[in-house]
Design a protein around this motif. Sequence first.
Motif, PDB file in Angstrom:
ATOM      1  N   LEU A  74      -1.533  -5.905  -4.378  1.00  0.00           N
ATOM      2  CA  LEU A  74      -2.396  -4.843  -4.969  1.00  0.00           C
ATOM      3  C   LEU A  74      -2.419  -3.634  -4.230  1.00  0.00           C
ATOM      4  CD1 LEU A  74      -5.432  -7.281  -5.051  1.00  0.00           C
ATOM      5  CD2 LEU A  74      -3.700  -6.880  -6.649  1.00  0.00           C
ATOM      6  N   VAL A  75      -2.466  -2.406  -4.924  1.00  0.00           N
ATOM      7  CA  VAL A  75      -1.891  -1.172  -4.499  1.00  0.00           C
ATOM      8  C   VAL A  75      -3.481  -0.351  -4.997  1.00  0.00           C
ATOM      9  CG1 VAL A  75      -0.644   0.820  -4.530  1.00  0.00           C
ATOM     10  CG2 VAL A  75       0.459  -1.296  -4.810  1.00  0.00           C
ATOM     11  N   ALA A  76      -3.629   0.439  -3.996  1.00  0.00           N
ATOM     12  CA  ALA A  76      -4.981   1.172  -4.409  1.00  0.00           C
ATOM     13  C   ALA A  76      -5.143   2.218  -3.230  1.00  0.00           C
ATOM     14  CB  ALA A  76      -6.339   0.241  -4.453  1.00  0.00           C
ATOM     15  N   ARG A  77      -5.828   3.371  -3.598  1.00  0.00           N
ATOM     16  CA  ARG A  77      -6.370   4.452  -2.552  1.00  0.00           C
ATOM     17  C   ARG A  77      -7.357   3.794  -1.540  1.00  0.00           C
ATOM     18  NH1 ARG A  77      -7.881   9.277  -6.210  1.00  0.00           N
ATOM     19  NH2 ARG A  77      -8.663   7.632  -7.344  1.00  0.00           N
ATOM     20  N   ARG A  78      -8.129   3.087  -2.270  1.00  0.00           N
ATOM     21  CA  ARG A  78      -9.297   2.548  -1.487  1.00  0.00           C
ATOM     22  C   ARG A  78      -8.916   1.147  -1.036  1.00  0.00           C
ATOM     23  NH1 ARG A  78     -11.361   5.113  -6.289  1.00  0.00           N
ATOM     24  NH2 ARG A  78     -12.057   3.269  -7.053  1.00  0.00           N
ATOM     25  N   LEU A  82      -2.343 -12.836  -0.784  1.00  0.00           N
ATOM     26  CA  LEU A  82      -2.445 -11.317  -1.357  1.00  0.00           C
ATOM     27  C   LEU A  82      -2.174 -10.650  -0.136  1.00  0.00           C
ATOM     28  CD1 LEU A  82      -5.441  -9.914  -0.508  1.00  0.00           C
ATOM     29  CD2 LEU A  82      -6.084 -11.998  -1.830  1.00  0.00           C
ATOM     30  N   ALA A  83      -1.769  -9.294  -0.526  1.00  0.00           N
ATOM     31  CA  ALA A  83      -1.706  -8.248   0.403  1.00  0.00           C
ATOM     32  C   ALA A  83      -2.064  -7.080  -0.217  1.00  0.00           C
ATOM     33  CB  ALA A  83      -0.404  -8.202   0.909  1.00  0.00           C
ATOM     34  N   VAL A  84      -2.485  -6.026   0.531  1.00  0.00           N
ATOM     35  CA  VAL A  84      -3.000  -4.768  -0.085  1.00  0.00           C
ATOM     36  C   VAL A  84      -2.378  -3.609   0.500  1.00  0.00           C
ATOM     37  CG1 VAL A  84      -5.272  -3.275  -0.506  1.00  0.00           C
ATOM     38  CG2 VAL A  84      -5.479  -5.957  -0.335  1.00  0.00           C
ATOM     39  N   TYR A  85      -1.777  -2.840  -0.318  1.00  0.00           N
ATOM     40  CA  TYR A  85      -1.181  -1.625   0.205  1.00  0.00           C
ATOM     41  C   TYR A  85      -1.956  -0.248  -0.362  1.00  0.00           C
ATOM     42  CZ  TYR A  85       2.208  -5.254   0.406  1.00  0.00           C
ATOM     43  OH  TYR A  85       2.942  -6.504   0.499  1.00  0.00           O
ATOM     44  N   GLY A  86      -1.933   0.592   0.838  1.00  0.00           N
ATOM     45  CA  GLY A  86      -2.781   1.819   0.471  1.00  0.00           C
ATOM     46  C   GLY A  86      -1.628   2.839  -0.082  1.00  0.00           C
ATOM     47  N   ALA A  87      -1.826   3.490  -1.295  1.00  0.00           N
ATOM     48  CA  ALA A  87      -1.193   4.404  -1.787  1.00  0.00           C
ATOM     49  C   ALA A  87      -1.593   5.175  -2.849  1.00  0.00           C
ATOM     50  CB  ALA A  87       0.305   4.053  -2.398  1.00  0.00           C
ATOM     51  N   ASP A  88      -1.432   6.384  -2.984  1.00  0.00           N
ATOM     52  CA  ASP A  88      -1.873   7.227  -4.410  1.00  0.00           C
ATOM     53  C   ASP A  88      -0.510   7.233  -5.130  1.00  0.00           C
ATOM     54  OD1 ASP A  88      -2.603   9.281  -6.157  1.00  0.00           O
ATOM     55  OD2 ASP A  88      -3.777  10.315  -4.870  1.00  0.00           O
ATOM     56  N   VAL A  89      -0.708   7.125  -6.495  1.00  0.00           N
ATOM     57  CA  VAL A  89       0.591   6.916  -7.182  1.00  0.00           C
ATOM     58  C   VAL A  89       1.162   8.598  -7.449  1.00  0.00           C
ATOM     59  CG1 VAL A  89       0.111   4.763  -8.280  1.00  0.00           C
ATOM     60  CG2 VAL A  89      -0.563   7.027  -9.526  1.00  0.00           C
TER      61      VAL A  89
END
Length: 263
Positions: free
Chosen positions: A35-39, A57-64
């Motif tokens: 899952l990718v999100a800024r928050r 699951l894993a969460v990745y921080g990124a702004d597209v």
Amino acid sequence: MTADPRPLVFITGASSGIGQALAARFYEAGWRLALVARRTAEVQAWAATQGYDAARLAVYGADVRDVDAITGAGRACMAAQGLPDVVIANAGISVGMDTAEFADLEVMRATFETNNIGLAATFHPFVRAMCARGSGALVGIASVAGVRGLPGHGAYCASKAAVVSYCESLRGECRPFGVKVVTLAPGYIDTPLTRENRYSMPFLMQPDAFADQAFRAIAAGASYRVIPWQMGVVAKLMRALPNFLFDRLLAGRPRKHRQGENR
């Protein structure tokens, strides 16, 4: 230690709305999540609240909009979890614009950077690897708003029309290698983006209902699907209308609110 055999889905814009609903639907079907999100903290808190297995699951921080960040998130996903079976470029923004306002040219830039460049950058890390493997699905989230231009909504409508054309081009490029490209065109879905609209929204759909239909469309390898189907009928009728009738139909329709404008 053997690799987890369960399929993996990579989803951008996973902190709310459609992205979060898609994450829940895939998890319920037994998939692993990237899952990718800024928050990122919000996504992690939501997953914990749902009681999701942290090993799935894993969460990745990124702004597209940040090409280095989103492509980096894709590479990090492959290094940590493997090559996804499905990649969903869901992150998007919807803000009204008035071309007579100089500041709104920046709104258009941001919309295209998010909804178009961000979509292509989301797919980028995975295309070559998926084609080499000979399987996978790249899913672009378009919109019924991309069928025709709506007053005050020029940036969003244009960006979503571009999503349709881009995904169609990519589909032709990937087809010989066994990789599917799926274009999903939501109608009105009850999300934070649509709750600010000041006009009627026929066939308004809940995010979980959309996610269920989207999941089935992706599994079927649909090249293009409007959800809900009723909006598909509306879209075809709108596309078929001569310009003079379309213009008359939209006369007096409230414009999409601009950034900072009262709803």
